[in-house]
Design a protein around this motif. Structure first.
Motif, PDB file in Angstrom:
ATOM      1  N   HIS A 185      39.593  37.475 -10.478  1.00  0.00           N
ATOM      2  CA  HIS A 185      39.914  38.651 -11.292  1.00  0.00           C
ATOM      3  C   HIS A 185      38.697  39.020 -12.131  1.00  0.00           C
ATOM      4  O   HIS A 185      37.617  38.482 -11.927  1.00  0.00           O
ATOM      5  CB  HIS A 185      41.145  38.392 -12.178  1.00  0.00           C
ATOM      6  N   ASN A 186      38.881  39.961 -13.059  1.00  0.00           N
ATOM      7  CA  ASN A 186      37.817  40.462 -13.907  1.00  0.00           C
ATOM      8  C   ASN A 186      36.690  41.020 -13.025  1.00  0.00           C
ATOM      9  O   ASN A 186      36.938  41.913 -12.230  1.00  0.00           O
ATOM     10  CB  ASN A 186      37.331  39.353 -14.852  1.00  0.00           C
ATOM     11  N   LYS A 187      35.487  40.471 -13.107  1.00  0.00           N
ATOM     12  CA  LYS A 187      34.377  40.993 -12.305  1.00  0.00           C
ATOM     13  C   LYS A 187      34.379  40.472 -10.872  1.00  0.00           C
ATOM     14  O   LYS A 187      33.572  40.913 -10.045  1.00  0.00           O
ATOM     15  CB  LYS A 187      33.042  40.652 -12.972  1.00  0.00           C
ATOM     16  N   LEU A 188      35.289  39.546 -10.576  1.00  0.00           N
ATOM     17  CA  LEU A 188      35.349  38.967  -9.234  1.00  0.00           C
ATOM     18  C   LEU A 188      36.297  39.806  -8.371  1.00  0.00           C
ATOM     19  O   LEU A 188      37.361  39.365  -7.948  1.00  0.00           O
ATOM     20  CB  LEU A 188      35.810  37.516  -9.313  1.00  0.00           C
ATOM     21  N   THR A 189      35.891  41.061  -8.125  1.00  0.00           N
ATOM     22  CA  THR A 189      36.655  41.968  -7.282  1.00  0.00           C
ATOM     23  C   THR A 189      36.449  41.592  -5.812  1.00  0.00           C
ATOM     24  O   THR A 189      35.585  40.775  -5.480  1.00  0.00           O
ATOM     25  CB  THR A 189      36.204  43.407  -7.525  1.00  0.00           C
TER      26      THR A 189
END
Length: 362
Positions: A185-189
């Motif tokens: 999640h977050n920047k780990l798309t």
């Protein structure tokens, strides 16, 4: 002999519920209530199958939550597993446990990212017990929070840690599976996590060429992740997703959610059934697009919800997953989403999970 022990165990725990539930799952009354609550009926759809010559049997799983994934030095109200946990889990009909581990808290920050040996021996022990009682284990990299905020700064460390974990368990039986990272999640798309997963898988393959490896997509691996997630091309890869919908029900009163969904909240109000339609569509579309086997890696409802409502919800999700030919893994075992308390198993939750399974019960 095992069947006799399981039957006796279940008879004992169900007696605590006053006979309200059967060992084979929900009673007709519970099923009727679920239908009235708007539970979606669905036919099983063609799925990529788990080849018994390649994949271990994996249908019913329990997450061993709040045991190894909390920050170093914190307890989160959980406890470490003991041998009897694995024994009881096997006797009740679970064939798999998922072991969330915060490896990042026990690894050096510089290459080669050496893992704390004392901590790793605790993981070894759980794997030993699982093998003894014939239970599959999913070794899951959980709560690597720094990675989610800074993928570029931590991807090499993630890959390095997996290289060490994979080498350590290379000689373990195929009943041990790896899960590269829990709930990106977050920047780990998806566009960011997919190449990282591919690199981590390549590191694992150096020592484990046929190990089953589980991978999940972005936004906490929710059903929306399945729309665009492309798992690495590998015959031994399994994709996963998590289902905590409707969130307003499953996380009512959760202290770690801000703002916390208000409690009490019933399951089955207007709109709840639509989440089951969305699960069906997401699973069918992903399967048609990729052909990769899918695994429901987490589902459950917090214990601040009314037990009857939790039971109905658990039954609905479990039954729906099985109609879609999905192996499932309930969250969790003894934590705030528990199926077992300090004083023993929760009989209503066991019944909602259909335990023991019909093929094991007398």
């Amino acid at each position: 002999m095992k069947t006799m022990i399981v039957s006796a165990t279940i008879a004992g725990v169900l007696a605590l519920s006053g006979g309200a539930l059967s060992a084979q799952g929900a009673t007709p009354e519970m099923a009727k209530e679920l239908a009235q609550a708007g539970s979606v009926q669905s036919e099983a759809v063609p799925m990529a199958t788990f080849d018994p010559a390649v994949f271990p049997p994996m249908k019913r799983c329990a997450n061993l939550g709040n045991m190894f994934e909390q920050p170093k030095g914190q307890a989160w109200g959980g406890r470490l597993p003991v041998e009897n946990d694995l024994k009881e889990i096997a006797l009740l009909g679970f064939d798999t446990v998922r072991l969330p581990v915060r490896f990042s808290a026990y690894a050096d920050t510089q290459a080669p990212y050496t893992l704390d040996e004392k901590f790793m021996r605790k993981i070894d022990q759980v794997l030993d017990w699982a093998e003894k009682y014939g239970v599959n284990v999913i070794v899951d990299m959980h709560h690597y929070d720094e990675l989610f905020g800074d993928p570029a700064g931590h991807s090499d460390r993630l890959i390095g840690i997996w290289k060490l974990v994979a080498a350590r368990y290379a000689d373990r039986p195929q009943s041990v599976l790896f899960e590269i990272i829990n709930e990106p999640h977050n920047k780990l798309t998806n566009d960011v996590v997919e190449p990282i997963l591919a690199e981590a898988l390549a590191a694992i393959r150096e020592t484990n060429p046929t190990r089953r490896v589980i991978v999940g997509g972005d936004f906490w691996s929710g059903i929306s992740s399945l729309e665009t997630f492309d798992p690495p091309k590998d015959p031994y890869v399994i994709a996963t997703f998590h289902f905590y919908e409707p969130f307003a029900f499953t996380h009512q009163g959760a202290s770690w959610v801000d703002p916390s969904p208000p409690a009490p909240r019933k399951f089955g109000i207007e709109g709840d059934a639509e989440w089951f339609n969305k699960m069906t569509a997401a699973v069918q579309n992903f399967q048609a697009r990729t052909g990769v086997p899918l695994f429901l890696g987490e589902f459950g409802a917090i214990d601040s919800a009314d037990l009857t409502e939790r039971t109905r919800y658990t039954f609905a999700v479990r039954r729906h997953a099985e109609r879609l030919n999905l192996p499932w893994c309930v969250w969790a075992y003894t934590n705030t989403f528990h199926v077992k308390r300090d004083d023993g198993w929760v009989p209503e939750m066991l019944a909602a999970l259909g335990l023991p399974p019909e093929e094991d019960a007398e």
